[in-house]
Motif scaffolding. Structure first.
Motif, short mmCIF file in Angstrom:
data_model
loop_
_atom_site.label_atom_id
_atom_site.label_comp_id
_atom_site.label_asym_id
_atom_site.label_seq_id
_atom_site.Cartn_x
_atom_site.Cartn_y
_atom_site.Cartn_z
N LEU A 23 0.80 -1.29 0.06
CA LEU A 23 -0.05 -0.09 0.06
C LEU A 23 0.72 1.36 -0.15
N ARG A 24 2.20 1.39 0.44
CA ARG A 24 2.69 2.32 0.76
C ARG A 24 3.76 2.59 -0.11
N TYR A 25 4.10 1.57 -0.93
CA TYR A 25 5.19 1.46 -1.98
C TYR A 25 4.84 2.33 -3.27
N ASP A 26 5.82 3.21 -3.57
CA ASP A 26 5.88 4.10 -4.70
C ASP A 26 7.31 4.14 -5.38
N ALA A 27 7.30 3.72 -6.54
CA ALA A 27 8.50 3.59 -7.28
C ALA A 27 9.08 4.95 -7.34
N SER A 63 6.83 -3.39 10.95
CA SER A 63 6.98 -4.48 12.07
C SER A 63 6.31 -5.70 11.62
N SER A 64 6.79 -6.89 11.55
CA SER A 64 6.01 -7.91 11.11
C SER A 64 5.44 -8.72 12.16
N GLY A 65 6.28 -8.55 13.43
CA GLY A 65 5.80 -9.19 14.59
C GLY A 65 6.41 -10.23 15.13
N SER A 66 7.35 -10.82 14.51
CA SER A 66 8.23 -11.80 14.92
C SER A 66 9.15 -12.17 13.93
N ARG A 67 10.37 -12.89 14.31
CA ARG A 67 11.42 -13.60 13.39
C ARG A 67 10.84 -14.05 12.24
N ASN A 68 10.17 -15.16 12.39
CA ASN A 68 9.59 -15.74 11.35
C ASN A 68 8.89 -15.29 10.33
N LYS A 69 8.29 -14.17 10.77
CA LYS A 69 7.27 -13.51 9.94
C LYS A 69 8.19 -12.58 9.10
N VAL A 70 9.16 -12.13 9.48
CA VAL A 70 10.25 -11.28 8.69
C VAL A 70 10.79 -12.07 7.59
N LEU A 71 11.12 -13.19 7.89
CA LEU A 71 11.69 -14.22 6.89
C LEU A 71 10.22 -14.76 5.88
N ASP A 72 9.38 -14.86 6.53
CA ASP A 72 8.20 -15.28 5.77
C ASP A 72 7.74 -14.09 4.59
N THR A 73 7.99 -12.95 5.11
CA THR A 73 7.83 -11.89 4.25
C THR A 73 8.76 -11.72 2.98
N GLU A 74 10.07 -11.91 3.44
CA GLU A 74 10.99 -11.95 2.52
C GLU A 74 10.76 -13.06 1.25
N ALA A 75 10.32 -14.02 1.89
CA ALA A 75 10.12 -15.01 0.61
C ALA A 75 8.97 -14.84 -0.04
N ALA A 76 7.81 -14.07 0.37
CA ALA A 76 6.83 -13.70 -0.28
C ALA A 76 6.91 -12.64 -1.45
N PHE A 77 8.05 -11.80 -1.48
CA PHE A 77 8.29 -10.90 -2.22
C PHE A 77 8.53 -11.47 -3.64
N ASP A 78 8.07 -10.75 -4.59
CA ASP A 78 8.47 -10.92 -6.26
C ASP A 78 9.56 -9.96 -6.58
N TRP A 79 10.72 -10.69 -6.34
CA TRP A 79 11.74 -10.02 -6.47
C TRP A 79 12.24 -9.54 -7.76
N ARG A 81 10.18 -7.45 -9.18
CA ARG A 81 9.62 -6.20 -8.98
C ARG A 81 10.36 -5.27 -8.60
N PHE A 82 10.98 -5.64 -7.31
CA PHE A 82 11.74 -4.78 -6.32
C PHE A 82 13.16 -5.21 -6.27
N SER A 83 13.78 -4.23 -5.70
CA SER A 83 15.46 -4.31 -5.51
C SER A 83 15.49 -4.95 -4.21
N ARG A 84 16.41 -5.86 -4.15
CA ARG A 84 16.84 -6.28 -2.80
C ARG A 84 18.00 -5.17 -2.01
N ARG A 85 18.39 -4.30 -2.74
CA ARG A 85 18.92 -3.47 -2.15
C ARG A 85 18.06 -2.15 -1.54
N GLN A 86 16.92 -2.05 -2.04
CA GLN A 86 15.86 -1.10 -1.29
C GLN A 86 15.01 -1.51 -0.50
#
Length: 322
Positions: A23-27, A63-79, A81-86
């Motif tokens: 929702l927030r992302y704007d290229a 804030s994702s809420g937990s360590r596992n949720k942060v990693l789950d978010t990383e795995a959910a990304f369509d990379w 479309r987005f830069s891993r450096r951003q």
């Protein structure tokens, strides 16, 4: 299926932090993004990142809420479309690598040096700055200041040592996938400060009593003493007391000892008969917000930011129209 049903279905498949990012992302925006575990983590990471990025750039943390949720978010990304450096991800070491040291992550995932980000904040330097800049202790000689810092070092070591059986029990629970809500551990019922020294509370002098109180608070059963002793030995070999004591416990310790030193400052600094009026009230609930901007940046974090956010900003600047 209604739009509400579609929205609920989407949230079930994509975690809330990732949904918020979309929702927030704007290229076109000059922004970099970070996913962190808890609600207190942005106060530390933002204070660090903003020292590095240009004034016309912003950093947004979710804030994702937990360590596992942060990693789950990383795995959910369509990379594609987005830069891993951003977009970067920041997780606590916790006891995960202590129990499974061979884990690896993608290049835009930062792993703390110690148990958590708080471990980089609870240091003698930050302690000294809190006394000076928050508790308003300014009329001390260099020799007196060093005596106070040495006192902090001694109390820190005593606190970490007292928590070794606690951390060993937690490690056993993690190893055995036992559910235990560590946030419910009532540390003030186990450890206190008496005449400036960290010491067990009355009735908690024995290790078995402190572990029993931990179990009572978090709702899990104690392991056999022999198991815990074995885990303690492994924990010590890994320099666990200094590096892997739970960060939230250290933050509580920092506020406790800082406030105690302020109340007893006449024992350390000749210029004070009574404690000076502090600039604000420091407690366990706000110490991280107050202390984080005063902490040194870990070398590992600086190098990670240079590879990710700083590199990305540099690439965007290089291709910007004149």
């Amino acid at each position: 299926m209604t739009m509400l049903d579609l929205h609920a279905s989407a949230l079930a498949q994509i975690d809330e932090a990732y949904h918020e990012f979309l929702l927030r992302y704007d290229a076109t925006k000059k922004s970099v993004y970070g996913f962190v575990e808890g609600k207190d983590d942005p106060s530390f990471y933002r204070s660090v990142v903003e020292r590095f990025i240009p004034e016309d750039w912003s950093v947004e943390f979710l804030s994702s809420g937990s360590r596992n949720k942060v990693l789950d978010t990383e795995a959910a990304f369509d990379w594609s479309r987005f830069s891993r450096r951003q977009v970067a991800f920041f997780i606590d070491r916790d006891l995960v690598h202590f129990l499974n040291p061979n884990l690896e992550y993608r290049e835009n995932v930062y792993l703390t040096d110690g148990y958590a980000v708080e471990n980089s904040v609870v240091t003698r330097e930050v302690f000294g700055r809190l006394l000076q800049e928050v508790h308003n202790i300014v009329d001390w000689t260099e020799q007196e200041k060093q005596a106070v810092l040495t006192h902090f070092d001694a109390q820190m070591s005593a606190f970490q040592e007292m928590l070794v059986p606690i951390m060993a029990q937690i490690a056993l629970w993690r190893q055995q996938n036992v559910r235990a809500n560590l946030n419910n551990f009532d540390l003030p019922s186990v450890i206190r400060v008496v005449d400036g020294d960290v010491t067990p509370c009355a009735g908690r002098e024995q290790v078995v009593q402190r572990v029993a109180r931990l179990c009572e608070c978090v709702g899990a059963e104690a392991s056999a003493v022999q198991q815990r002793d074995q885990m303690e030995a492994i924990f010590r070999e890994a320099d666990g007391p200094a590096k892997l004591t739970r960060g939230k416990y250290l933050v509580w310790f920092l506020s406790l000892v800082a406030n105690d030193c302020h109340s007893r400052i006449n024992h350390f600094v000749q210029a004070y008969r009574t404690p000076p009026r502090p600039k604000l009230t420091l407690g366990a609930n706000n110490v991280m917000v107050v202390a984080a901007p005063r902490a040194r940046i870990p070398t590992s974090l600086r190098e990670f930011l240079e590879r990710t956010f700083i590199s990305y900003i540099g690439s965007r600047t290089a291709i910007a129209p004149a």
